[in-house]
Scaffold this motif. Structure first.
Motif, short mmCIF file in Angstrom:
data_model
loop_
_atom_site.label_atom_id
_atom_site.label_comp_id
_atom_site.label_asym_id
_atom_site.label_seq_id
_atom_site.Cartn_x
_atom_site.Cartn_y
_atom_site.Cartn_z
N GLY A 161 -19.62 -8.08 -12.42
CA GLY A 161 -19.34 -6.80 -11.81
C GLY A 161 -18.09 -6.12 -12.32
N PRO A 162 -17.74 -4.99 -11.70
CA PRO A 162 -16.59 -4.19 -12.14
C PRO A 162 -15.27 -4.75 -11.63
N ARG B 233 -14.72 -6.25 -21.49
CA ARG B 233 -13.51 -6.02 -22.28
C ARG B 233 -12.60 -7.25 -22.14
N PHE B 234 -12.12 -7.75 -23.26
CA PHE B 234 -11.22 -8.90 -23.28
C PHE B 234 -9.92 -8.52 -23.97
N GLY B 235 -8.81 -9.03 -23.45
CA GLY B 235 -7.52 -8.84 -24.09
C GLY B 235 -7.32 -9.86 -25.21
N ASP B 236 -6.08 -10.04 -25.62
CA ASP B 236 -5.75 -10.99 -26.68
C ASP B 236 -5.63 -12.41 -26.12
N ASN B 237 -5.84 -13.37 -27.01
CA ASN B 237 -5.62 -14.80 -26.73
C ASN B 237 -6.46 -15.32 -25.56
N CYS B 238 -7.71 -14.90 -25.49
CA CYS B 238 -8.61 -15.39 -24.44
C CYS B 238 -9.44 -16.54 -24.99
N ARG B 239 -9.89 -17.40 -24.09
CA ARG B 239 -10.69 -18.57 -24.45
C ARG B 239 -11.82 -18.70 -23.45
N ILE B 240 -13.04 -18.89 -23.96
CA ILE B 240 -14.18 -19.14 -23.09
C ILE B 240 -14.90 -20.40 -23.56
N ARG B 241 -15.63 -21.01 -22.64
CA ARG B 241 -16.34 -22.25 -22.93
C ARG B 241 -17.83 -22.10 -22.63
N ASN B 242 -18.56 -23.19 -22.86
CA ASN B 242 -20.02 -23.15 -22.71
C ASN B 242 -20.44 -22.78 -21.29
N GLY B 243 -21.56 -22.09 -21.20
CA GLY B 243 -22.14 -21.73 -19.92
C GLY B 243 -21.50 -20.55 -19.22
N ASP C 272 -11.37 -8.86 -7.96
CA ASP C 272 -10.25 -8.80 -8.89
C ASP C 272 -9.39 -10.05 -8.78
N VAL C 273 -8.80 -10.44 -9.93
CA VAL C 273 -7.90 -11.59 -9.97
C VAL C 273 -6.56 -11.08 -10.50
N PRO C 274 -5.49 -11.15 -9.70
CA PRO C 274 -4.20 -10.64 -10.18
C PRO C 274 -3.62 -11.53 -11.27
N ALA C 275 -2.67 -10.99 -12.01
CA ALA C 275 -2.00 -11.74 -13.08
C ALA C 275 -1.37 -13.01 -12.53
N ASN C 276 -1.25 -14.01 -13.41
CA ASN C 276 -0.60 -15.29 -13.08
C ASN C 276 -1.26 -15.99 -11.89
N SER C 277 -2.60 -16.03 -11.92
CA SER C 277 -3.35 -16.64 -10.82
C SER C 277 -4.35 -17.66 -11.36
N PRO D 170 -16.76 -7.04 -16.24
CA PRO D 170 -15.35 -7.37 -16.07
C PRO D 170 -14.45 -6.88 -17.21
N GLU D 171 -13.23 -6.59 -16.83
CA GLU D 171 -12.17 -6.26 -17.77
C GLU D 171 -11.15 -7.39 -17.66
N ILE D 172 -10.96 -8.10 -18.75
CA ILE D 172 -10.16 -9.33 -18.73
C ILE D 172 -8.88 -9.11 -19.53
N GLY D 173 -7.76 -9.50 -18.95
CA GLY D 173 -6.46 -9.30 -19.58
C GLY D 173 -6.17 -10.28 -20.70
#
Length: 175
Positions: free
Chosen positions: A129-130, A89-99, A148-153, A113-116
């Motif tokens: 993973g979850p 799951r991805f939130g708005d304004n996400c960017r991913i790159r190759n690989g 998990d990775v908290p916001a603004n990290s 993963p659930e991505i903000g």
């Protein structure tokens, strides 16, 4: 669907040749077809989606199934070797790159993963993973994120070390 396609087109620099835009176009069609009623009409659209999905996968090296949930302005910055689980799951304004791989840690544990919002994922990063990734996060190139990775990290390294982003680095930056 068409509002999302227009937003994806703008997010990819209004470039019809951008492979990331091709992937998003097929993805949005795949999501849209679920709403076709009756089921008899949905079957040909599903067949067309499967053909287009495989064609785009072969041409771009990007696997983004329509079962994954992707927000607005999702950008695939460089093509090749990108795999996203249908459980992601991805939130708005996400960017991913190759690989980049966003997927399961174990086959018997179907949790991805659930991505903000406003998350930037560097080339070669693996998110497995979850886990939950908060808003305004940067994942460094080749990082392996298993927690998990908290916001603004920022998450960097193998395995990823998580550090808070500096406040002054966030001022005036449009994510």
């Amino acid at each position: 669907m068409f509002d999302n396609v227009r937003a994806d087109y703008a997010a990819h620099g209004r470039d019809c040749g951008a492979q990331g835009f091709w992937v998003m176009l097929v993805y949005r069609f795949g999501r849209w077809r679920y709403g076709i009623r009756p089921a008899l009409l949905r079957k040909p659209a599903s067949l067309l989606y499967k053909i287009l999905y495989k064609l785009v996968q072969i041409l771009t090296g990007i696997e983004l199934p329509c079962e994954a949930v992707v927000g607005r302005n999702f950008v695939i910055d460089h093509f090749g070797g990108i795999i996203v689980s249908g459980y992601a799951r991805f939130g708005d304004n996400c960017r991913i790159r190759n690989g980049v791989v966003v997927g399961l840690r174990r086959v018997d544990e179907p949790c991805a993963p659930e991505i903000g919002d406003n998350v930037d994922i560097g080339a070669g990063a693996k998110l497995l993973g979850p886990i939950k990734v908060g808003d305004n996060v940067v994942i460094g190139a080749n990082a392996v994120v298993l927690t998990d990775v908290p916001a603004n990290s920022i998450a960097i390294g193998v395995p990823a070390i998580i550090k808070p982003r500096r406040v002054e680095a966030l001022k005036g930056v449009a994510l």
